[in-house]
Design an enzyme around this catalytic site. Structure first.
Site, PDB file in Angstrom:
ATOM      1  N   GLY A  51      -8.803   0.127  -0.188  1.00  0.00           N
ATOM      2  CA  GLY A  51      -7.707  -0.556   0.486  1.00  0.00           C
ATOM      3  C   GLY A  51      -6.785  -1.148  -0.557  1.00  0.00           C
ATOM      4  O   GLY A  51      -7.191  -1.354  -1.693  1.00  0.00           O
ATOM      5  N   CYS A  78     -14.087   1.653  -4.008  1.00  0.00           N
ATOM      6  CA  CYS A  78     -12.943   0.889  -4.498  1.00  0.00           C
ATOM      7  C   CYS A  78     -12.930  -0.530  -3.893  1.00  0.00           C
ATOM      8  O   CYS A  78     -13.813  -1.320  -4.194  1.00  0.00           O
ATOM      9  CB  CYS A  78     -11.662   1.670  -4.220  1.00  0.00           C
ATOM     10  SG  CYS A  78     -10.263   1.080  -5.155  1.00  0.00           S
ATOM     11  N   TYR A  79     -11.997  -0.840  -3.000  1.00  0.00           N
ATOM     12  CA  TYR A  79     -11.998  -2.166  -2.358  1.00  0.00           C
ATOM     13  C   TYR A  79     -13.355  -2.426  -1.710  1.00  0.00           C
ATOM     14  O   TYR A  79     -13.899  -3.534  -1.772  1.00  0.00           O
ATOM     15  CB  TYR A  79     -10.892  -2.210  -1.297  1.00  0.00           C
ATOM     16  CG  TYR A  79     -10.769  -3.525  -0.558  1.00  0.00           C
ATOM     17  CD1 TYR A  79      -9.908  -4.516  -1.010  1.00  0.00           C
ATOM     18  CD2 TYR A  79     -11.514  -3.784   0.603  1.00  0.00           C
ATOM     19  CE1 TYR A  79      -9.791  -5.727  -0.338  1.00  0.00           C
ATOM     20  CE2 TYR A  79     -11.402  -4.987   1.287  1.00  0.00           C
ATOM     21  CZ  TYR A  79     -10.527  -5.953   0.808  1.00  0.00           C
ATOM     22  OH  TYR A  79     -10.419  -7.149   1.481  1.00  0.00           O
ATOM     23  N   HIS A 164     -12.686   7.368  -6.487  1.00  0.00           N
ATOM     24  CA  HIS A 164     -12.591   7.976  -5.151  1.00  0.00           C
ATOM     25  C   HIS A 164     -13.269   9.344  -5.110  1.00  0.00           C
ATOM     26  O   HIS A 164     -12.674  10.325  -5.567  1.00  0.00           O
ATOM     27  CB  HIS A 164     -11.112   8.102  -4.751  1.00  0.00           C
ATOM     28  CG  HIS A 164     -10.476   6.780  -4.492  1.00  0.00           C
ATOM     29  ND1 HIS A 164     -10.496   6.175  -3.265  1.00  0.00           N
ATOM     30  CD2 HIS A 164      -9.861   5.913  -5.330  1.00  0.00           C
ATOM     31  CE1 HIS A 164      -9.896   5.001  -3.326  1.00  0.00           C
ATOM     32  NE2 HIS A 164      -9.497   4.815  -4.578  1.00  0.00           N
ATOM     33  N   GLU A 166     -13.663  11.181  -2.585  1.00  0.00           N
ATOM     34  CA  GLU A 166     -13.045  12.021  -1.557  1.00  0.00           C
ATOM     35  C   GLU A 166     -11.847  12.814  -2.085  1.00  0.00           C
ATOM     36  O   GLU A 166     -11.392  13.764  -1.446  1.00  0.00           O
ATOM     37  CB  GLU A 166     -12.629  11.155  -0.352  1.00  0.00           C
ATOM     38  CG  GLU A 166     -11.508  10.147  -0.572  1.00  0.00           C
ATOM     39  CD  GLU A 166     -11.939   8.836  -1.217  1.00  0.00           C
ATOM     40  OE1 GLU A 166     -13.023   8.800  -1.829  1.00  0.00           O
ATOM     41  OE2 GLU A 166     -11.184   7.854  -1.140  1.00  0.00           O
ATOM     42  N   ASP A 221      -3.628  22.916  20.332  1.00  0.00           N
ATOM     43  CA  ASP A 221      -4.266  21.634  20.663  1.00  0.00           C
ATOM     44  C   ASP A 221      -4.464  21.470  22.173  1.00  0.00           C
ATOM     45  O   ASP A 221      -5.557  21.148  22.648  1.00  0.00           O
ATOM     46  CB  ASP A 221      -3.436  20.445  20.151  1.00  0.00           C
ATOM     47  CG  ASP A 221      -3.166  20.523  18.666  1.00  0.00           C
ATOM     48  OD1 ASP A 221      -3.760  21.385  18.005  1.00  0.00           O
ATOM     49  OD2 ASP A 221      -2.348  19.731  18.169  1.00  0.00           O
ATOM     50  N   LYS A 370      -7.218  18.901  12.750  1.00  0.00           N
ATOM     51  CA  LYS A 370      -6.538  20.174  13.035  1.00  0.00           C
ATOM     52  C   LYS A 370      -7.401  21.398  12.687  1.00  0.00           C
ATOM     53  O   LYS A 370      -7.475  22.345  13.453  1.00  0.00           O
ATOM     54  CB  LYS A 370      -5.222  20.236  12.238  1.00  0.00           C
ATOM     55  CG  LYS A 370      -4.341  21.405  12.607  1.00  0.00           C
ATOM     56  CD  LYS A 370      -3.549  21.105  13.853  1.00  0.00           C
ATOM     57  CE  LYS A 370      -2.810  22.308  14.380  1.00  0.00           C
ATOM     58  NZ  LYS A 370      -2.087  22.005  15.614  1.00  0.00           N
TER      59      LYS A 370
END
Ligand code: XMP
Length: 514
Positions: A51, A78-79, A164, A166, A221, A370
């Site tokens: 964050g 992180c945060y 990170h 990710e 969708d 998606k």
């Protein structure tokens, strides 16, 4: 089904964490940072996202401290790491120079979290960092600058990492995430089949025996969300509704409706409002005005029909194809910490807003991304042509006709677009490209045909690669293909004398021309 909860502290990467976990076959769910501990119960593991704030700042975000007493593996990123550290009595310090971008991780202690991590390149993005580790937390790794880059609890499976995992720049981020998942014991069984079961269950629980109106736009969708309600409920309980705005590609409305009908959907009501849209657009050149007119007309047509169906059916639910991304981006799904990045493209109207307040909207796709919606579509047996269809803007061809939208100009663009897409399909390139389309420009250009001078329309072709539509690069299509498309368009589409190819990426351009 096992689940990992991600508490969102406002990181731009929160969604990416969720996707990485799902890519590893485990269901993940993003919740606001301040949910009560009960919302997390039953999860196999917990991740605290990064964050932008400082943990000591006035606006710092905290989670329910009882979360740290749960008997469950926790990974703070992180945060999230800094928060976890101060919870255990450690300290965090602001650095004059933070660490941003690529860094090397120096692992100091062998730990299962770093098992098989052979490339230590990681992605850092922080100003503050852990100064003194909290009680029972030990340093697992540092950065080359000597800053604490990872901590682990001595007795419990609780970890904090400053970088990170990710982000793809953290070379072995996937391995670290997978190591954490292994520690949680979560089963890697999240696949399209499970997804369908869960979506069907959600629909059944939410609507009970109430009638449902399911909107079909023509895209993948809403085709998926409609298939799910068709599978979850008996035919007499569901009505399918498609509004034809007259701005779709050739035959698109007809094909979508007939393809879906084949999947035992029962009757799909197609409201042909094309003339209403076209007369409202008459003489309008400005793209923003076009968008507004199309939006307003759609709302009127839809609300009229929903109103009459409501009188007929009582208190129906409305089913929409909203995705997880739409909800997160519009700030519905998660807490105040999530930055609202863009207003979502989903249909809204006074009636829909009212039904939402009354809890009468169902969104079976609301937990999936998606790429997952396409997998679910294939699982449901939707035709390949529909599942793999390129994104298509809500205002349709109106924003690909620069200048006034008329029947004649729509016909010109449709013909050119058909040729381009047909050639891409023939060359097996359609499925490799994010989006490709033709644009009709508001200018004419001189030419020579036979011995005569001509003054005819110009068509621009655009083909882009993208992951999410936020950025895009132009595709270097084979010259022979472009030549064939150009020659076919000029020969087969009356009134077109020149074809150009767009070689601009986004940014600085956008995907659509408008
Ligand atoms: P731009 O042109 O902003 O487009 O680079 C990014 C992506 O969004 C699609 N797009 C829209 N989709 N309603 C939609 O449903 C719209 O008004 C709209 N405008 C752009 C565009 O086709 C691309 O995929």
């Amino acid at each position: 089904m096992d689940r990992i909860v991600i508490l969102d502290f406002g990181s731009q990467y929160t969604q990416l964490i969720a996707r990485r976990i799902r890519e590893l076959g485990v269901f993940s769910e993003i919740l606001p940072h301040d949910v009560p501990v009960e919302r997390v119960s039953g999860a196999k593991g917990l991740i605290l996202s990064g964050g932008p704030r400082s943990v000591y700042g006035e606006e710092s975000l905290r989670c329910d401290p009882k979360i740290f007493e749960m008997d469950l593996p926790i990974l703070g990123i992180c945060y999230g790491m800094q928060l976890l550290n101060i919870h255990f009595g450690g300290t965090v310090r602001a650095r004059e120079l933070g660490e941003y971008g690529r860094a090397k991780l120096l692992i100091e202690k062998v730990d299962p979290l770093f098992s098989e991590v052979t490339d230590s390149t990681v992605w850092m993005s922080h100003g503050d960092s852990v100064d003194l580790p909290g009680n029972s937390l030990q340093v697992l790794a540092r950065s080359e600058d000597g800053l604490i880059a990872a901590v682990g609890h001595c007795e419990r499976p609780i970890f904090g990492i400053q970088f990170h995992p990710e982000v793809s720049n953290t070379r072995h981020g996937g391995t670290i995430t997978e190591n954490f998942l292994a520690l949680t014991g979560a089963r890697q069984d999240w696949d399209a089949g499970h997804c369908v079961e869960r979506m069907v269950e959600i629909v059944r629980q939410e609507v009970g025996k109430a009638p449902v109106i399911s909107l079909i736009s023509g895209g993948v969708d809403s085709a998926v969300s409609s298939c799910i309600v068709a599978r979850a409920l008996p035919p007499r309980q569901v009505r399918f509704l498609h509004v034809d705005n007259g701005l779709m590609r050739t035959d698109e409305s007809r094909v979508v409706v007939s393809e879906l009908q084949k999947l035992s959907f029962g009757e799909i009501e197609a409201v042909d409002a094309s003339e209403r849209f076209l007369s409202a657009l008459e003489g309008v050149q400005d793209p923003e005005k076009k968008r507004k007119i199309i939006g307003d007309t759609f709302i009127r047509v839809l609300d009229d029909r929903l109103g009459s169906l409501e009188r007929e059916l009582g208190r129906p639910f409305l089913c929409q194809g909203t995705l997880y991304t739409d909800l997160i981006e519009s700030g519905h799904g998660v807490g105040k910490s999530a930055a609202v990045i863009k207003s979502h493209h989903n249909v809204s109207s006074p009636k829909i807003d009212q039904w939402r307040r009354e809890g009468r909207i169902i969104e079976p796709n609301r937990e999936i991304f998606k790429d997952e919606v396409r997998k679910v579509g294939r699982e449901l047996g939707l035709p390949k042509k529909l599942v793999g269809r390129h994104p298509f803007p809500g205002p349709g061809l109106a924003i690909r006709i620069l200048g006034a939208v008329t029947h004649a100009r729509l016909a010109t663009l449709r013909m050119a677009d058909d040729i381009f897409l047909e050639e891409l399909r023939n060359a097996d390139l359609y499925d490799l490209i994010w989006q490709a389309f033709a644009v009709l420009l508001p200018i004419r250009s001189v030419g020579v045909m036979g011995d005569a001078r001509t003054y005819l329309d110009v068509i621009a072709l655009r083909a882009v690669d993208s992951v999410d539509g936020m950025t895009a690069g132009w595709v270097s299509l084979p010259a022979e293909l472009l030549e064939r498309v150009s020659s076919r368009i000029v020969n087969e589409v009356p009134g077109v004398g020149r074809v150009v190819y767009d070689v601009t990426s986004k940014p600085p351009a956008t995907i659509e021309w408008e």
